[in-house]
Motif scaffolding. Structure first.
Motif, PDB file in Angstrom:
ATOM      1  N   GLU A   1      -6.098   4.815   6.809  1.00 18.48           N
ATOM      2  CA  GLU A   1      -6.166   5.995   5.944  1.00 18.48           C
ATOM      3  C   GLU A   1      -4.774   6.478   5.556  1.00 18.48           C
ATOM      4  N   LEU A   2      -3.836   6.444   6.518  1.00 19.36           N
ATOM      5  CA  LEU A   2      -2.475   6.875   6.210  1.00 19.36           C
ATOM      6  C   LEU A   2      -1.813   5.936   5.209  1.00 19.36           C
ATOM      7  N   THR A   3      -2.102   4.635   5.322  1.00 23.01           N
ATOM      8  CA  THR A   3      -1.542   3.682   4.354  1.00 23.01           C
ATOM      9  C   THR A   3      -2.095   3.954   2.965  1.00 23.01           C
ATOM     10  N   MET A   4      -3.416   4.225   2.873  1.00 24.46           N
ATOM     11  CA  MET A   4      -4.007   4.577   1.586  1.00 24.46           C
ATOM     12  C   MET A   4      -3.362   5.835   1.011  1.00 24.46           C
ATOM     13  N   LYS A   5      -3.035   6.752   1.880  1.00 24.93           N
ATOM     14  CA  LYS A   5      -2.390   7.987   1.434  1.00 24.93           C
ATOM     15  C   LYS A   5      -1.024   7.690   0.817  1.00 24.93           C
ATOM     16  N   VAL A   6      -0.275   6.792   1.442  1.00 30.49           N
ATOM     17  CA  VAL A   6       1.038   6.421   0.893  1.00 30.49           C
ATOM     18  C   VAL A   6       0.871   5.759  -0.466  1.00 30.49           C
ATOM     19  N   LEU A   7      -0.096   4.833  -0.563  1.00 35.42           N
ATOM     20  CA  LEU A   7      -0.333   4.166  -1.841  1.00 35.42           C
ATOM     21  C   LEU A   7      -0.748   5.176  -2.916  1.00 35.42           C
ATOM     22  N   ASN A   8      -1.585   6.084  -2.553  1.00 33.85           N
ATOM     23  CA  ASN A   8      -2.046   7.113  -3.497  1.00 33.85           C
ATOM     24  C   ASN A   8      -0.889   7.951  -4.009  1.00 33.85           C
ATOM     25  N   CYS A   9       0.030   8.318  -3.129  1.00 32.50           N
ATOM     26  CA  CYS A   9       1.164   9.174  -3.512  1.00 32.50           C
ATOM     27  C   CYS A   9       2.189   8.398  -4.343  1.00 32.50           C
ATOM     28  N   MET A  10       2.464   7.158  -3.971  1.00 34.21           N
ATOM     29  CA  MET A  10       3.506   6.407  -4.677  1.00 34.21           C
ATOM     30  C   MET A  10       3.023   5.911  -6.040  1.00 34.21           C
ATOM     31  N   SER A  11       1.689   5.856  -6.243  1.00 38.39           N
ATOM     32  CA  SER A  11       1.178   5.392  -7.536  1.00 38.39           C
ATOM     33  C   SER A  11       1.537   6.342  -8.663  1.00 38.39           C
ATOM     34  N   SER A  12       1.911   7.573  -8.367  1.00 32.97           N
ATOM     35  CA  SER A  12       2.318   8.524  -9.400  1.00 32.97           C
ATOM     36  C   SER A  12       3.724   8.249  -9.907  1.00 32.97           C
ATOM     37  N   PHE A  13       4.516   7.471  -9.165  1.00 30.25           N
ATOM     38  CA  PHE A  13       5.919   7.248  -9.527  1.00 30.25           C
ATOM     39  C   PHE A  13       6.242   5.773  -9.752  1.00 30.25           C
ATOM     40  N   ILE A  14       5.438   4.880  -9.222  1.00 23.13           N
ATOM     41  CA  ILE A  14       5.706   3.443  -9.344  1.00 23.13           C
ATOM     42  C   ILE A  14       4.495   2.801  -9.996  1.00 23.13           C
ATOM     43  N   SER A  15       4.736   1.898 -10.917  1.00 24.36           N
ATOM     44  CA  SER A  15       3.650   1.254 -11.649  1.00 24.36           C
ATOM     45  C   SER A  15       2.795   0.416 -10.714  1.00 24.36           C
ATOM     46  N   LEU A  16       1.520   0.315 -11.086  1.00 20.45           N
ATOM     47  CA  LEU A  16       0.584  -0.441 -10.245  1.00 20.45           C
ATOM     48  C   LEU A  16       0.920  -1.919 -10.163  1.00 20.45           C
ATOM     49  N   PRO A  17       1.349  -2.553 -11.262  1.00 13.07           N
ATOM     50  CA  PRO A  17       1.718  -3.988 -11.109  1.00 13.07           C
ATOM     51  C   PRO A  17       2.839  -4.209 -10.100  1.00 13.07           C
ATOM     52  N   ALA A  18       3.807  -3.309 -10.099  1.00 12.69           N
ATOM     53  CA  ALA A  18       4.905  -3.463  -9.143  1.00 12.69           C
ATOM     54  C   ALA A  18       4.407  -3.313  -7.713  1.00 12.69           C
ATOM     55  N   ILE A  19       3.487  -2.379  -7.503  1.00 10.17           N
ATOM     56  CA  ILE A  19       2.952  -2.194  -6.153  1.00 10.17           C
ATOM     57  C   ILE A  19       2.173  -3.418  -5.704  1.00 10.17           C
ATOM     58  N   ILE A  20       1.313  -3.964  -6.607  1.00 10.93           N
ATOM     59  CA  ILE A  20       0.505  -5.133  -6.243  1.00 10.93           C
ATOM     60  C   ILE A  20       1.408  -6.343  -5.992  1.00 10.93           C
ATOM     61  N   GLN A  21       2.415  -6.492  -6.835  1.00  9.05           N
ATOM     62  CA  GLN A  21       3.333  -7.622  -6.645  1.00  9.05           C
ATOM     63  C   GLN A  21       4.056  -7.518  -5.313  1.00  9.05           C
ATOM     64  N   ARG A  22       4.442  -6.321  -4.961  1.00  6.73           N
ATOM     65  CA  ARG A  22       5.161  -6.143  -3.688  1.00  6.73           C
ATOM     66  C   ARG A  22       4.234  -6.427  -2.499  1.00  6.73           C
ATOM     67  N   ILE A  23       2.962  -6.010  -2.629  1.00  3.84           N
ATOM     68  CA  ILE A  23       2.021  -6.275  -1.547  1.00  3.84           C
ATOM     69  C   ILE A  23       1.796  -7.775  -1.382  1.00  3.84           C
ATOM     70  N   LEU A  24       1.661  -8.459  -2.512  1.00  9.76           N
ATOM     71  CA  LEU A  24       1.416  -9.907  -2.424  1.00  9.76           C
ATOM     72  C   LEU A  24       2.621 -10.664  -1.880  1.00  9.76           C
ATOM     73  N   ARG A  25       3.825 -10.151  -2.121  1.00  9.72           N
ATOM     74  CA  ARG A  25       5.027 -10.786  -1.593  1.00  9.72           C
ATOM     75  C   ARG A  25       5.231 -10.494  -0.117  1.00  9.72           C
ATOM     76  N   ASP A  26       4.573  -9.484   0.367  1.00  6.78           N
ATOM     77  CA  ASP A  26       4.790  -9.105   1.759  1.00  6.78           C
ATOM     78  C   ASP A  26       4.317 -10.224   2.670  1.00  6.78           C
ATOM     79  N   PRO A  27       5.131 -10.626   3.629  1.00  9.13           N
ATOM     80  CA  PRO A  27       4.713 -11.734   4.520  1.00  9.13           C
ATOM     81  C   PRO A  27       3.473 -11.396   5.333  1.00  9.13           C
ATOM     82  N   VAL A  28       3.265 -10.111   5.532  1.00  2.48           N
ATOM     83  CA  VAL A  28       2.091  -9.735   6.324  1.00  2.48           C
ATOM     84  C   VAL A  28       0.810 -10.093   5.581  1.00  2.48           C
TER      85      VAL A  28
END
Length: 1375
Positions: free
Chosen positions: A1125-1152
């Protein structure tokens, strides 16, 4: 006449009713004569058949279904057969509710046997039907008017009325005819068929006081006046309509008919008539001309309620005037009708009566009492002045006849309104007849009469039931004039009391005789005592109330004396009356028996209480004194000696000699008996010296001084009488001091308070003080505490302003030494207070102040020291006194502040106090840091550095909240706050601006206060540094949380309960840390570029995803869900300042997540897409709504400001001339939106008169509308009304034929901007909305979604295809 029944009846089993209170009225009571030549119908009614027995109703309790024929047993009232209302058929049996305890049986309920027998016989033998109306209670059958043919032609009799001399009878019929009969001869005089419109039944027909004038009321609701004439032997009747039913249907009429005693009353000349319609009450006068005197509308009531009217002549303020009682529903109203000297009739409203029932019948039985019948057929007797219900009877067995058939006009086709038919359901006007204090109720099978019982009957009724207590209570109410509905009690007040008193005496003897007869002869003594305890106190009480003690002590006591138990109860019951001072004198035999009974039963305390309240002249003093000595009844003995022999000394002397041991040394060393007697003697002495009698009352005024002197002489006696040689001097004072020195001194102190100008008393006072000093000082028999009590007593006496005591200097030294004695810690505060009082009144002026100060310091009397230092102006030493006094330490701050603030002290004195305060600053800070800081702020702002040095950084941050310190001091304070109050650090950093950022950052970093460090770094502009500090703090809390999850996974289920609390606190810390960092990123993202934002948000996202991945494999589902839930909260807050493609690309690049499956991040991606779709739809919808609303508002605003104006008149509202004053000149006029018209020049003149300039014509307001608001309408007045100001101020020119005027013929707008008036119109347009605007609904919807942001990205969220946005419909407009 009667009508034939058309329905079956339902008769309850009347034989089962308890009607013991109903008295049968036989024919002899009414003196019914024999009829020699009976009419034909009478012979039929009295004819006996061979198989029948005579039908005679002896009592209503004998009325049963066996005596009724078959067809008459189906209805209990005509309403049930007429209306078909099932409510009338469901009659339940109700018990009789008699308020016998308070008022007894008020009503005598009797059955008219003769009339009842005739009703039943007529129905049986000639099919005469059931009765419908009754007017007379004479049971002799004298006349039988009419025939069955008359009944078939006219219908049933619906109304009856007899004139005042009983010579004429008016009959109204169901088919509308009216007949008049001669009651002397039985001759039909008139048949009236055209008095009212045909096709309506007669509801009421009533004679007035004028035998030639009557009124009638038909089922059409109209009222007519009937005037009877006889010209040339021809009888005629003239009819006049008084009230038309088309204006409101009248259903009840009541003419004012004066009783014989008031036939000459002046108001009878007006022939008043009261009428009750369905909506109002009217009172009209028929003579000398028709006139309406009063109209009163009803209050809200049930439409089915029946209006009721009743007149009664009532004495009001020494005059007798008629009162009209009327009701509709549950409230009875009273109207007093008076005639003024001018001949005008005044109607005055009186107090209302509210009941919790629907009234269907209202009758006066006398001028103070009313009888009401409610819809449940309950008869209530009500006292009008007190509005109290005296009695309630059940009329169910009467089977009251209702007039529903006539109100519905069934005989003429039922052509009545629904409202009148509804009222008729419960109408029983013709079933109730009232005359001469009697009220008759007509039933289907019988007639019942109600009369008030006289006062003797009411009492006898209770006596027959053996209710003696209630009978006595009722009789006493008659005696005191408090009873209600009193009949038969005549004469003046004394005569009434004498008659009732004799009756009460008779009841008392009957009650006593009854109690003796009913007493159980065998059984427990307690049962017999209980039996007489319920009787004897009542006898005693009423004997005393009647002031007949002779009756109680002679006849009643002799009568009760036959029973030993009754005699004992009688003697014991006297105690409460003696103690209450209601019985002060006993006869000699009674007193002798009282002493013997109480003595034999061991009731000595009760005997003592009785003796001290009895008159001493009724006592055998020798016998009483002997009993008192034998049983140690000292209070009684003192009372006998004081009151009987005026001897106040002997009891005191004897008690001191016999009971108190002179060797007693303290209060607690004596026996319980000696302690009680000692206290008793002290109270007795106090009472004697204060002029009070013991144990109660006052000493006679002529003996007060004598008794006081005798007591003083007794106390200061050198030796007692018959004393031995070894007796010490002053034995009585010595004994009392040994018993309880403190209380004895208190008694003397209270006595000395009253010594003002009494020279003899002052001499006794000085003598007693000298004796006390002689006896107690230097006497080893008295403890130091007792001697100290003496000195305290003396000090208080000496401290009085009007002190006259003389004490030598040596004694003063002894008093001072004792009060300041450090060895005796007992009563330290009291001794200090005594000495302080001495100092304040100047009682120790002869003492050496230096020695006194030394003694006070040694005794730790700091208040004394303060007083002495105050005289020496040594204010600095007073600070030491406060610091050493544990009870007054907290007051030192107020003392220092007041002394340094008040102007009455010199600079040197204040400086010494300042130096002393600085010297003890560390103690002050330890005592109260907050108050110390306030003291420093106000008086030591320049010595802050010195104070800080003295404190040596060993105290907490107590002084830094309000001090304007130097920067290094601020940083020192910051350091102290970090050490001692880290929870207050952030507030300090926010409020203070005097610290240096670099040094402050170093301090917070030294103590590892990350939140404060981040705040300082952000304040410096190093946002990334602040982010790094908070991120490091977040990582630490996540590491602890992960470690705890690992420990729980290793420890299994057993350790879960132990670590549950730690896990919860760790999660709370994680949430707090994450919130802080998100707030930081939010606050600074707007001012950053895209790359800078990614530097802030992506490390935070990576940190949360990494911790979530680590916890996932530890079987800690709760922690995993929280982190998710806390991770979703971070994503929800950062989506107002960072574009969604950049967020998805960063998630896919994450080794985790890059090495895993797509399903692991499916929830994240879908949630982000849902959020995007929601926000896009919300933005588009909001934009559309705003554009639509803006267009609509501007269009309506334009339509409003361009609308033409229509003037209300064609003249100026200032000069009141036509707007075209001169045809040869073009005048400009101004029309306001309110429709008022003005000349331009007139407005300018008014404007200049108000002191305004003409440069702002758009600020004009309508002069007339502004004036109506109570203020000026000038330019300075703010616009208050939308219609009083001009939306479009229009100038119109007069019509002329010149070319210059042609250009000014049309309306020209002065201003097209939104001025104040147009702003008001805009506010009015906003009021056109019905309900909330669409924008407000949308805002609420967005708030609803934002409150649950975490839910937008959950995996359980439905797809975008299911997303719908519910919007409000377009706004509704009011044209």
């Amino acid at each position: 006449m009667s009508e034939s029944p058309d329905a079956r009846s339902l008769l309850s089993a009347s034989s089962q009713l308890n009607l013991t209170e109903m008295d049968a009225i036989d024919d002899k009571e009414f003196d019914i004569p024999q009829v020699d030549t009976p009419p034909t119908l009478e012979s039929i009614l009295n004819e006996l058949e061979d198989e029948e027995e005579p039908f005679v109703l002896e009592d209503t309790c004998l009325l049963n279904t066996d005596n009724m024929d078959a067809h008459s047993c189906d209805t209990s009232s005509l309403a049930s057969s007429d209306s078909g209302d099932p409510a009338h058929l469901k009659r339940r049996r109700r018990t009789v509710d008699l308020n016998a305890a308070a008022h007894g049986s008020v009503l005598r309920h009797g059955l008219l046997k003769g009339i009842s027998a005739q009703i039943v016989s007529a129905a049986d033998k000639v099919d005469a039907g059931l009765p419908t109306a009754i007017v007379n209670t004479n049971q002799a059958l004298r006349l039988c008017l009419g025939t069955k043919a008359t009944g078939a032609e006219f219908g049933a009799v619906s109304a009856l009325s007899i004139n005042h001399d009983c010579s004429r009878l008016l009959c109204g019929f169901a088919k509308g005819q009216i007949t008049m009969w001669d009651l002397a001869s039985g001759k039909l005089l008139r048949t009236i068929t055209d008095a009212h419109p045909p096709g309506t039944a007669i509801l009421h027909v009533k004679f007035t006081d004028d035998p030639t004038l009557a009124v009638c009321n038909d089922s059409g609701g109209s009222v007519f006046e009937l005037s009877f004439r006889r010209v040339m032997g021809m009888r005629s009747c003239d009819s006049r309509c008084l009230f038309s039913g088309s204006k409101g249907e009248v259903c009840c009429i009541e003419p004012l008919r004066a009783p014989p005693d008031f036939r000459d009353h002046p108001i009878t000349l007006y022939s008043l008539l009261a009428m009750a319609s369905l909506t109002k009450i009217l009172v009209i006068g028929l003579k000398p001309s028709l006139k309406v005197w009063m109209t009163l509308p009803y209050s809200k009531s049930d439409p089915a309620s029946v209006p009721q009217l009743a007149w009664q002549f009532v004495p009001v303020q020494k005059t007798v005037n008629p009162i009209l009682a009327f009701c509709k529903g549950d409230s009875v109203h009273f109207l007093l009708v008076k005639q003024e000297e001018t001949g005008t009739i005044h109607v005055i409203k009186q107090k209302q009566l509210h009941l919790s029932c629907d009234i269907i019948s209202l009758s006066w039985i006398n001028s103070r009492t009313l009888l009401l019948v409610d819809s449940r057929e309950k008869l209530q007797v009500v006292d009008r002045p007190s509005q109290e219900v005296l009695e309630t009877l059940d009329l169910e067995q009467v089977q009251l006849v209702y007039n529903s058939r006539h109100f519905k006009s069934l005989a003429t086709g039922g052509n009545v309104s629904q409202a009148l038919a509804l009222v008729g359901e419960k109408a029983c006007y013709q079933s109730v007849s009232s005359y001469g204090g009697q009220i008759v109720y007509l039933g289907t099978k019988s007639a019942h009469i109600m009369t008030l019982r006289n006062w003797r009957e009411r009492i006898d009724c209770l006596l027959k039931q053996e209710h003696f207590v209630e009978a006595l209570s009722l009789a006493w109410s008659f005696h005191e004039g408090a009873a209600k509905a009193v009949v038969g009690l005549l004469g003046d007040q004394m005569k009434k009391k004498g008659v009732v008193g004799d009756k009460m005496v008779e009841i008392l003897f009957q009650f006593a005789d009854h109690a003796l007869k009913k007493c159980p002869e065998q059984g427990k003594i307690q049962v017999m005592e209980q039996h007489f305890h319920e009787v004897v106190p009542v006898l005693v009480d009423y004997c005393l109330l009647l002031k007949r003690a002779d009756l109680m002590f002679n006849q009643l006591y002799a009568q009760l004396g036959e029973n030993t138990v009754a005699k004992g109860v009688f003697l014991e019951s006297l105690e409460s009356y003696i103690v209450a001072d209601r019985l002060g004198h006993l006869t000699t035999p009674i007193m002798r028996d009282l002493l013997a009974h109480y003595h034999s039963n061991g009731m000595m305390d009760s005997l003592e209480r009785c003796i001290v309240h009895l008159d001493v002249t009724s006592l055998d003093i020798q016998q009483v004194v002997q009993v008192c000595w034998e049983n140690q009844l000292y209070d009684a003995m003192i009372y006998v000696f004081n009151s009987g022999m005026n001897d106040y000394i002997t009891p005191m002397e004897v008690i001191l000699k016999s009971t108190l041991n002179p060797s007693l040394c303290s209060f607690s060393s004596g026996t319980d008996e000696e302690v009680v007697m000692g206290n008793k003697i002290l109270v007795y002495i106090s009472c004697c010296l204060a002029g009070r009698a013991y144990p109660l009352g006052d000493i006679p005024e002529d003996l007060v001084v004598q008794v006081k002197n005798q007591v003083f002489e007794f106390l200061i006696r050198l030796h007692s009488a018959d004393s031995l040689e070894e007796e010490e001097v002053f034995p009585f004072i010595r004994t009392l001091l040994h018993f309880d020195s403190r209380e004895f001194l208190n008694v003397l102190a209270m006595t000395f308070e009253d010594f003002k100008n009494d020279k003899q008393a002052l001499e006794y006072q000085q003598r007693i003080v000298d004796i006390l000093l002689q006896v107690m000082v230097d006497n080893p028999d008295f403890t130091p505490s007792q001697v100290g009590g003496l000195f305290t007593f003396l000090a208080r006496q000496l401290a009085k302003p009007d002190n006259t005591l003389f004490v030598n200097r040596k004694l003063f030294d002894q008093v001072l030494e004792f009060l300041c004695g450090p060895d005796d810690d007992c009563r330290h505060t009291e001794r200090q207070q005594v000495l302080l009082e001495l100092l304040q009144v100047g009682g120790v002026v002869q003492f050496n102040e230096g020695r006194l100060l030394t003694l006070a310091e040694k005794a730790k009397f700091y208040q004394i020291c303060e007083l002495l230092y105050e005289k020496k102006h040594s204010y600095d030493k007073i600070i030491d006194c406060y610091l050493r006094d544990p009870l007054r330490k907290e007051e030192i701050f107020s003392y220092i502040h007041n002394l340094l603030s008040m102007p009455g002290y010199g600079p040197e004195e204040k400086q010494t106090v300042r130096d002393k305060a600085l010297q003890h600053i560390q103690e002050l800070v330890t005592l109260d840091p907050s108050k110390s800081a306030d003291l420093v702020v106000f008086h030591f702002a320049n010595e802050v550095q010195q104070i800080i040095s003295k404190l040596q950084v060993r105290q907490g941050p107590h002084l830094g909240t309000t001090l304007a310190l130097e920067q290094d001091l601020h940083e020192l304070l910051l350091d102290l706050t970090c050490r001692f109050g880290p929870e207050q650090l952030l507030r300090f950093l926010h409020t203070s601006q005097h610290y240096r950022l670099e040094e402050a950052t170093q301090i917070t970093q030294k103590y590892h206060l990350n939140e404060a460090t981040a705040y300082l770094l952000e304040k410096k502009g190093d946002v990334h540094g602040a982010f790094a500090v908070l991120l490091e703090r977040l990582k630490e809390t996540l590491s602890r949380l992960t470690a705890e999850s690992e420990r729980k996974a290793d420890g299994g289920e057993g350790r879960w309960d132990e670590e549950e609390g730690d896990g919860a606190s760790s999660l709370t810390r994680v949430k707090d840390s994450l919130n802080d960092i998100i707030v930081l990123c939010h606050r600074n993202s707007d001012s950053f570029y895209q790359q800078q934002r990614e530097v802030l948000w992506f490390p935070l996202l990576e940190t949360m995803m990494a911790s979530q991945k680590r916890v996932k494999g530890l079987n800690d589902d709760h922690t995993f869900e929280v982190l998710k839930e806390l991770t979703m909260k971070v994503l929800n807050c950062m989506s107002s300042f960072i574009s969604l493609p950049a967020i998805i690309q960063r998630i896919l690049r994450d080794p985790v997540y890059g090495k895993g499956k797509l399903a692991e991040i499916q929830g994240l991606i879908l949630g982000m897409l849902d959020t995007f779709n929601y926000e896009q739809t919300l933005l588009e919808t909001t934009t559309s709504l705003l554009n639509h609303d803006l267009h609509w508002s501007l269009a309506h605003l334009r339509a409003a400001v361009t609308r033409g104006l229509h003037p209300r008149q064609d003249f100026c509202n200032i000069c009141l001339q036509q707007y075209k004053r001169r045809l040869d000149s073009a005048e400009e006029i101004i029309v306001f939106s309110c429709g008022h018209l003005y000349h331009y020049q007139c407005l300018q003149q008014k404007d200049s008169a108000w002191g305004s300039t003409a440069e702002l014509p758009q600020r004009w307001s309508c002069y007339k509308c502004s004036s109506s608001q109570g203020g000026r309408g000038g330019p300075s007045s703010e616009p208050q009304r939308g219609r009083s100001t001009s939306l479009a101020q229009t100038r119109v020119t007069s019509l002329h034929h010149d070319a210059g005027a042609e250009a000014r013929r049309r309306k020209v707008f002065v201003n097209t901007t939104l001025d104040l008036q147009q702003q008001q119109s805009w506010d009015q347009l906003r009021c056109l909305y019905r309900g909330p605007s669409r924008l407000s609904i949308l805002t609420e919807l967005s708030h609803c979604h934002s409150s649950d942001k975490t839910g937008l990205l959950t995996a359980a969220q439905t797809g975008p295809d299911h997303f719908t946005l519910k919007l409000s419909p377009p706004p509704l407009l009011e044209e």
